[in-house]
Design an enzyme around this catalytic site. Structure first.
Site, PDB file in Angstrom:
ATOM      1  N   CYS A   1       0.431   5.532   1.738  1.00 45.34           N
ATOM      2  CA  CYS A   1       0.713   6.039   3.080  1.00 45.34           C
ATOM      3  C   CYS A   1       1.586   7.279   3.020  1.00 45.34           C
ATOM      4  O   CYS A   1       2.393   7.426   2.106  1.00 45.34           O
ATOM      5  CB  CYS A   1       1.438   4.968   3.894  1.00 45.34           C
TER       6      CYS A   1
ATOM      7  N   ASN B   1       0.846  -1.193   0.000  1.00 45.81           N
ATOM      8  CA  ASN B   1       0.000   0.000   0.000  1.00 45.81           C
ATOM      9  C   ASN B   1       0.880   1.242   0.000  1.00 45.81           C
ATOM     10  O   ASN B   1       1.380   1.653   1.043  1.00 45.81           O
ATOM     11  CB  ASN B   1      -0.911  -0.026   1.230  1.00 45.81           C
TER      12      ASN B   1
END
Length: 304
Positions: free
Chosen positions: A132, A129
């Protein structure tokens, strides 16, 4: 017609069908075992995991919107060591692929978290991911610049030998450029889209609804944007795409596959119908049967 072939492949990861669960919407899968036969899913992507435990953001951190929802949960989790010691022994027994969504606040924390996950024999892939905040760049997400995205993927690829899926942020000018940047650094696949930035305001209180003001928008409202981005990335890279964003039923899933997705993820819909994933698997199979298509592979990118 012979039996429909729903199998699909991402890097070295073989899936029994293209339906995955989106990180953060399905817990660790175990929470849904009473509602869904987990063995019927292509795979489960567990909630975001970071190197250190995270408390997440203060409440309220979820808000309903027209055709969707906002969240600013903030990656609340007990850290990668807790996952390895307490969660992994349970999820490794599941009869489906289990993937871990890896997050971090610096290149170093991403890489170290991925390295520890790599040691788990029965976790065949991670979803990185990169939405962030990069604390060294004043809180800007890694995934919004080609350089930021490339730096994380490069570091993780150096320590992670298994299938690496990189989850892209839609909050960018050109998602195709970001996809090309992570492909060049060794990503095996990209997943898109992560949530769109949004907010809600309580008119009576004259304050934002969410504790930190803004949050990620998901649900049916984002589907047209997600579909467009999958379409664009399909023309930009050679690696597989995992499509997500507002998939509520089998027709939505098929549209993403036609746009170029090799697999899809279901997120917000799990909150509305805990059994939606299995219904989508059956719906894709029914569609292929009705159209005389033997394999789901023949649908990938067929709308181009």
């Amino acid at each position: 017609m012979e039996k429909i072939d729903l199998r699909t492949r991402i890097g070295s990861l073989n899936l029994k069908n293209p339906v995955l669960t989106a990180s953060g919407t399905f817990g660790y899968g175990l929470e849904f075992a009473d509602f869904v036969d987990l063995s019927q899913l292509g795979g489960i992507i567990v909630k975001g995991t970071t190197l250190e435990p995270r408390e997440g953001n203060p409440y309220p951190r979820m808000a309903e919107t027209a055709q969707g929802m906002l969240n600013c949960v903030g990656l609340q989790n007990k850290g990668v060591d807790y996952f390895c010691e307490h969660i992994y022994p349970e999820v490794r027994k599941l009869d489906t692929a289990v993937l871990v969504n890896v997050s971090g606040h610096s290149v170093e924390t991403y890489a170290e978290c991925a390295r520890r996950i790599a040691e788990l024999d029965d976790i065949p892939a991670i979803e990185l991911n990169i939405s962030c905040p990069n604390v060294k760049q004043g809180g800007m997400a890694f995934g919004v610049t080609c350089e930021g995205a490339a730096s994380v993927v490069r570091a993780v690829r150096a320590v992670y030998p298994k299938t690496l899926i990189v989850k892209l942020s839609p909050n960018v000018t050109s998602i195709a450029d970001i996809a090309r940047a992570v492909e060049a650094e060794g990503a095996d696949a990209v997943s898109l889209i992560n949530t769109l930035m949004g907010m809600a305001i309580d008119a009576e209180r004259r304050k934002p609804v969410l504790s930190i003001g803004t949050g990620g928008l998901s649900g049916p409202a984002v589907k047209p944007v997600a579909l467009r981005m999958v379409w664009q990335v399909y023309d930009a890279v050679k690696i597989p795409i995992v499509g997500l964003g507002g998939i509520m039923n089998a027709t939505d899933a098929i549209e993403f596959i036609l746009a170029g997705a090799t697999a899809i993820e279901i997120g917000t819909a799990n909150f509305i119908d805990p059994a939606v994933t299995v219904k989508v698997v059956r719906g894709i199979e029914d569609y292929l049967q009705r159209h005389g298509i033997a394999s789901v592979h023949d649908l990938i990118g067929a709308a181009h």
